[in-house]
Write an enzyme that holds these catalytic residues in place. Structure first.
Site, PDB file in Angstrom:
ATOM      1  N   TRP A  32       0.827  -1.199   0.000  1.00  0.00           N
ATOM      2  CA  TRP A  32       0.000   0.000   0.000  1.00  0.00           C
ATOM      3  C   TRP A  32       0.866   1.256   0.000  1.00  0.00           C
ATOM      4  O   TRP A  32       0.414   2.318   0.350  1.00  0.00           O
ATOM      5  CB  TRP A  32      -0.920   0.002   1.230  1.00  0.00           C
ATOM      6  CG  TRP A  32      -2.026  -0.996   1.175  1.00  0.00           C
ATOM      7  CD1 TRP A  32      -3.304  -0.780   0.739  1.00  0.00           C
ATOM      8  CD2 TRP A  32      -1.973  -2.372   1.541  1.00  0.00           C
ATOM      9  NE1 TRP A  32      -4.045  -1.928   0.829  1.00  0.00           N
ATOM     10  CE2 TRP A  32      -3.260  -2.936   1.318  1.00  0.00           C
ATOM     11  CE3 TRP A  32      -0.971  -3.202   2.048  1.00  0.00           C
ATOM     12  CZ2 TRP A  32      -3.556  -4.265   1.573  1.00  0.00           C
ATOM     13  CZ3 TRP A  32      -1.273  -4.541   2.295  1.00  0.00           C
ATOM     14  CH2 TRP A  32      -2.554  -5.050   2.063  1.00  0.00           C
ATOM     15  N   CYS A  73      -6.677  -5.306  -1.283  1.00  0.00           N
ATOM     16  CA  CYS A  73      -7.815  -6.090  -0.810  1.00  0.00           C
ATOM     17  C   CYS A  73      -8.632  -6.726  -1.930  1.00  0.00           C
ATOM     18  O   CYS A  73      -9.035  -7.885  -1.821  1.00  0.00           O
ATOM     19  CB  CYS A  73      -8.701  -5.248   0.113  1.00  0.00           C
ATOM     20  SG  CYS A  73      -9.600  -3.909  -0.688  1.00  0.00           S
ATOM     21  N   HIS A 125     -13.533  -1.765   1.440  1.00  0.00           N
ATOM     22  CA  HIS A 125     -12.740  -2.953   1.742  1.00  0.00           C
ATOM     23  C   HIS A 125     -13.457  -4.150   1.134  1.00  0.00           C
ATOM     24  O   HIS A 125     -14.687  -4.224   1.153  1.00  0.00           O
ATOM     25  CB  HIS A 125     -12.572  -3.138   3.248  1.00  0.00           C
ATOM     26  CG  HIS A 125     -11.756  -4.343   3.601  1.00  0.00           C
ATOM     27  ND1 HIS A 125     -10.526  -4.599   3.030  1.00  0.00           N
ATOM     28  CD2 HIS A 125     -11.986  -5.373   4.454  1.00  0.00           C
ATOM     29  CE1 HIS A 125     -10.043  -5.730   3.521  1.00  0.00           C
ATOM     30  NE2 HIS A 125     -10.912  -6.219   4.380  1.00  0.00           N
ATOM     31  N   ASP A 157     -11.831 -13.209   5.002  1.00  0.00           N
ATOM     32  CA  ASP A 157     -11.087 -11.989   4.668  1.00  0.00           C
ATOM     33  C   ASP A 157      -9.609 -12.319   4.557  1.00  0.00           C
ATOM     34  O   ASP A 157      -8.951 -12.621   5.545  1.00  0.00           O
ATOM     35  CB  ASP A 157     -11.314 -10.924   5.750  1.00  0.00           C
ATOM     36  CG  ASP A 157     -10.828  -9.550   5.310  1.00  0.00           C
ATOM     37  OD1 ASP A 157     -10.066  -9.481   4.318  1.00  0.00           O
ATOM     38  OD2 ASP A 157     -11.206  -8.546   5.936  1.00  0.00           O
ATOM     39  N   ASN A 183     -20.048  -1.941  11.830  1.00  0.00           N
ATOM     40  CA  ASN A 183     -20.940  -1.402  12.850  1.00  0.00           C
ATOM     41  C   ASN A 183     -20.388  -0.265  13.697  1.00  0.00           C
ATOM     42  O   ASN A 183     -21.125   0.300  14.487  1.00  0.00           O
ATOM     43  CB  ASN A 183     -21.389  -2.523  13.801  1.00  0.00           C
ATOM     44  CG  ASN A 183     -22.457  -3.397  13.186  1.00  0.00           C
ATOM     45  OD1 ASN A 183     -23.599  -2.976  13.007  1.00  0.00           O
ATOM     46  ND2 ASN A 183     -22.082  -4.609  12.836  1.00  0.00           N
ATOM     47  N   ASP A 209     -19.041   3.248  15.372  1.00  0.00           N
ATOM     48  CA  ASP A 209     -19.311   4.684  15.282  1.00  0.00           C
ATOM     49  C   ASP A 209     -17.987   5.436  15.248  1.00  0.00           C
ATOM     50  O   ASP A 209     -16.972   4.960  15.779  1.00  0.00           O
ATOM     51  CB  ASP A 209     -20.117   5.164  16.494  1.00  0.00           C
ATOM     52  CG  ASP A 209     -21.556   4.675  16.457  1.00  0.00           C
ATOM     53  OD1 ASP A 209     -22.019   4.316  15.359  1.00  0.00           O
ATOM     54  OD2 ASP A 209     -22.190   4.661  17.521  1.00  0.00           O
ATOM     55  N   GLU A 243     -29.984   0.658  10.364  1.00  0.00           N
ATOM     56  CA  GLU A 243     -29.422   1.766  11.133  1.00  0.00           C
ATOM     57  C   GLU A 243     -30.520   2.446  11.937  1.00  0.00           C
ATOM     58  O   GLU A 243     -31.650   2.614  11.476  1.00  0.00           O
ATOM     59  CB  GLU A 243     -28.758   2.786  10.197  1.00  0.00           C
ATOM     60  CG  GLU A 243     -27.528   2.246   9.481  1.00  0.00           C
ATOM     61  CD  GLU A 243     -26.335   2.116  10.393  1.00  0.00           C
ATOM     62  OE1 GLU A 243     -26.495   2.342  11.611  1.00  0.00           O
ATOM     63  OE2 GLU A 243     -25.245   1.784   9.902  1.00  0.00           O
ATOM     64  N   TYR A 249      -6.841   4.519  -0.069  1.00  0.00           N
ATOM     65  CA  TYR A 249      -8.194   4.002   0.142  1.00  0.00           C
ATOM     66  C   TYR A 249      -8.323   3.312   1.493  1.00  0.00           C
ATOM     67  O   TYR A 249      -9.422   3.047   1.974  1.00  0.00           O
ATOM     68  CB  TYR A 249      -8.598   3.067  -0.993  1.00  0.00           C
ATOM     69  CG  TYR A 249      -8.148   1.634  -0.849  1.00  0.00           C
ATOM     70  CD1 TYR A 249      -8.987   0.667  -0.309  1.00  0.00           C
ATOM     71  CD2 TYR A 249      -6.871   1.237  -1.256  1.00  0.00           C
ATOM     72  CE1 TYR A 249      -8.582  -0.650  -0.176  1.00  0.00           C
ATOM     73  CE2 TYR A 249      -6.460  -0.071  -1.126  1.00  0.00           C
ATOM     74  CZ  TYR A 249      -7.314  -1.012  -0.586  1.00  0.00           C
ATOM     75  OH  TYR A 249      -6.906  -2.309  -0.454  1.00  0.00           O
TER      76      TYR A 249
END
Length: 789
Positions: free
Chosen positions: A294, A329, A388, A411, A444, A446, A493, A563
């Site tokens: 990256w 990714c 991602h 992943d 999820n 915040d 949400e 990114y």
């Protein structure tokens, strides 16, 4: 002189092993009944065990139709099933092998008791299910394998073999043990008798069973797909050539398991196989397939944006044994899709926008500012990736509580060290094993903004809810549209159900549960169409919901952004004083010229605008981070003339340089399953605003609708892609047959096989054309017409 023991006369048996029956009068053509296209590949059902002919089989990839002389159909005389060639790759529901008996065969037919011996791996053991003995005509309870006689003559015996739905996947060595009045004999291993057995998503008893026909077509058989990138407000898409049926790909994928040292006894479990593949697709710690990079410096390898498919990557890795340079990714995810589909596991590529990288698994994204609300990058270890990409693969999960079968997250991008790759994400069960906490946070969290105070402490000044995990996307089944799967990963949400469950399980407190600030002023950011090489306009909108006017001191910082959420130094900053009337709105506009942003661009051509402000009357703090990318042009591909199997075809490529500067060392990449092998062409220099046009040739290998994928990459400009759909006609004289892609020697778990395939041409080397090598015939089986699988 005593008579020699015929059981030890290897030469006598060896000569019988390669005896080929001379062709007799041609059989009358069998009566054909109308069947679905895929039913001819079924090897897993008793209902499809009847004989069928070979007229629908096309040439192997790279073979000019009609160039191979006609070969006799042999029954594999004198050795284990499939001798002299390869057992047929899926025309029928059984694998017909032959044993030569009677006159000239080496042993009497009367009293003969054969036993098949399939063995994967270098050290087969019965206790580890890597050495199986299959008695003919007498299946053993619990074995899962069975062999039965289908035909016999005075000097031959044909068998039909059924595999276990839990069999270890991989390359099997098959041999035959026989017992007769002459004694016992185990036939020497013949490499011509190697068989590949894979997971079977058409078999109800297999852990990867998938009942939907259209899903099987999309997630197992489809050789290309869409990968989404960009930002939430600027979704980009590119076509990726998975190529799981291309020549050499099966051996390359199995090499990944071998390179990891995965025990063959564990290769019957799709959970373990998927986890090994996820770990091995990146090179971190285990010299896997791809080196992640990256940094923006790709001078020693290939820019991740330049890859157009998985085929070239996997072939390079298999050929050299060294990790391929470089991946990010979407490249890791594209390769995982190829490998798992190649093994027979339904897999799709999934993109998450605003994807959180929570380094401390606190389920919050913590962003720190100084006293003047300037970002403190040295403290901002957590990051929010613009996008991602990971994978979903389909299987049952007996290791998890009931209800978690189906799509599992895998992943392969090297991020945080953990014990696995997936978890019960939607319901926030972050206590479960594998990557549940990390993936849960990716969709999820915040964003929590912290400001440094005069005494050096930090205080929460703003919380941006609903900021993470948006527009989770994958290619739609049966079309090129984007399919939003966000509801699979998270609750709607506003309900905060998933976050509440995650916190209740001890994954981290909701530090911002009780807010101490008012919020009568809101802030949003919009970007006009941002095109590479042109000026960019960014607009900040302020809305006052209060009953009195508000004064806001606003600061805007613009910086380059990878990114992955990592930003560079601020290169443009503006401060504004904004007055907002009661119940009204105001906007602030920032214009950035190409000359200002060009020297600072990094991969993906993305920029990050950090906006902060303070309301004079209430002390309310405003904060917002907005990323956007500069759109790059597409390649225009046009096929010139009809495309026919075995005939050279041309494609015209047109590209316009959008920049006022010269592009140097431009390289063109192109590949497409069944259409073109991976190739790279040096284009050289392209002048500023110059339009170029050039032609490339390719020779289609398989008929049908296919996609040709291309990219153009240079140090000055990347993310330039193009795709064209190619309708390939069968070769002349093929009578409408559809040459197909895939692997001839493959067998799926829980299936049966039994038809025959002609041997390779005279003088062909072992592994060439048909035997033990990918041969242009698909391996997977759909549901049978009778509805069994």
């Amino acid at each position: 002189m005593p008579e020699p023991d015929t059981r030890m006369d290897v030469g006598r048996w060896a000569s019988a092993s390669y005896r080929v029956r001379q062709p007799g009068p041609p059989d009358p053509p069998p009566e054909r009944r109308k069947r679905s296209f895929f039913s001819k590949f079924c090897r897993c059902c008793k209902c499809c065990a009847g004989p069928r002919d070979d007229t629908d089989w096309g040439p192997a990839p790279g073979e000019v139709p009609g160039s191979r002389p006609a070969q006799p159909v042999i029954r594999g005389e004198g050795v284990s099933p499939g001798v002299g060639g390869v057992p047929h790759a899926g025309i029928d529901g059984a694998w017909a092998g032959g044993l030569t008996t009677g006159p000239g065969g080496g042993y009497p037919a009367e009293g003969l008791t054969p036993c098949l011996s399939p063995s994967p791996g270098p050290t087969p053991q019965v206790s580890k299910a890597t050495h199986i003995l299959v008695p003919v005509g007498a299946p053993l309870p619990g074995l899962g394998w069975a062999a039965e006689e289908t035909d016999s003559t005075d000097d031959s015996l044909s068998l039909r073999v059924s595999t276990s739905p839990t069999a270890v996947i991989g390359k099997y060595r098959f041999s035959v043990k026989t017992r007769s009045r002459a004694g016992e004999y185990q036939m020497p291993f013949d490499p011509h008798n190697e068989i590949y057995i894979l997971f079977n998503p058409w078999c109800r008893e297999d852990a990867v069973y998938l009942p939907q026909d259209d899903w099987l077509e999309e997630y197992v058989l489809n050789e290309s797909g869409r990968i989404y990138y960009g930002t939430e407000s600027q979704i980009g898409e590119r076509t990726w050539n998975y190529g799981q049926f291309d020549r050499g790909l099966l051996d390359a994928c199995l090499y990944i398991l071998d390179r990891r040292g995965m025990p063959h006894s564990g290769r019957g479990d799709p959970i373990s196989v998927s986890r090994v593949v996820s770990a091995m697709v990146n090179s971190l710690d285990d010299n896997g397939v791809l080196v992640g990079n990256w940094t923006g410096d790709y001078s020693r390898g290939t820019n991740p944006s330049a890859w157009v498919g998985s085929v070239d990557i996997l072939r390079q890795y298999h050929r050299t044994g060294y990790p391929v340079l470089y991946g990010q990714c979407w490249v890791f995810a594209g390769v995982v899709t190829t490998v798992l589909r190649c093994f027979g596991i339904a897999t799709r590529t999934v993109t998450n926008y605003n994807s959180a990288h929570d380094t401390d698994v606190s389920l919050t994204m913590d962003i720190y500012f100084d006293e003047n609300m300037k970002p403190l990058e040295r403290l901002n270890a957590d990051s929010v990736w613009n996008f991602h990409v990971w994978n979903d693969c389909w299987m049952t999960r007996p290791d998890l509580p009931s209800g978690y079968d189906g799509w599992q997250v895998v992943d392969a991008t090297p991020q945080e060290t953990s014990s696995g790759e997936w978890g019960a994400i939607k319901n926030g069960l972050v206590y479960l094993k594998y990557d549940a906490p990390f993936i849960f946070a990716e969709v999820n969290s915040d964003k929590v903004y912290w400001q440094r105070q005069a005494d050096g402490t930090y205080k929460i000044v703003y919380v941006e809810e609903k900021a993470i995990g948006h527009l989770i996307s994958t290619k739609a089944v049966g079309s090129h549209e984007r399919h939003d799967v966000t509801d699979i990963y998270k609750h709607p949400e506003g309900t905060r159900q998933a976050l509440g469950v995650g916190s209740a399980r001890g994954a981290g407190p909701l530090a911002h549960a009780n807010k101490e600030w008012g919020e009568d002023v809101s802030l949003s950011v919009e970007t006009s169409e941002a095109v590479m090489g042109q000026d960019v306009s960014v607009q900040v909108a302020l809305n006052n919901r209060g009953s009195s006017s508000r004064s806001v001191a606003l600061t805007l910082h613009l910086a380059p952004m990878f990114y992955t959420g990592v930003t560079g130094s601020t290169f443009k900053q503006e401060s504004r004083q904004v007055e907002i009337p009661a119940g009204g709105a105001q906007s602030v506009r920032m214009v950035v010229s190409y000359a200002e942003y060009q020297p600072h661009l990094v991969d993906q051509a993305a920029l990050m605008l950090s906006v902060s402000g303070k309301v004079a009357q209430t002390g309310q703090v405003l904060a917002k981070q907005h990323s956007f990318r500069l759109r790059t042009p597409d390649l225009t591909l046009t096929v010139l003339g009809p495309a026919v199997v075995g005939k050279e075809t041309q494609v015209q490529v047109v590209f316009k340089n959008p920049l006022p500067q010269t592009l140097k060392s431009a390289v063109f990449h192109m590949e497409g399953s069944g259409v073109s092998s991976p190739k790279a062409t040096n284009i050289g220099t392209i002048g500023g605003h110059q339009t170029i046009s050039f032609r490339q040739t390719f020779v289609p290998l398989r008929a049908g609708r296919r996609q040709l994928v291309a990219s153009l990459d240079s140090p000055q400009l990347s993310q330039v892609h193009g795709v064209v759909t190619v309708d390939v006609a069968p070769a002349a004289g093929s009578q409408g047959r559809r040459p197909l892609g895939g692997w001839a020697p493959w067998r799926r778990r829980g299936g049966t096989w039994g038809s025959l395939l002609p041997p390779p041409t005279s003088g062909a080397a072992p592994g060439n054309g048909i035997i033990g090598e990918n041969s242009g015939i698909p391996w997977l089986c759909p549901l049978c017409p009778e509805g069994q699988s």
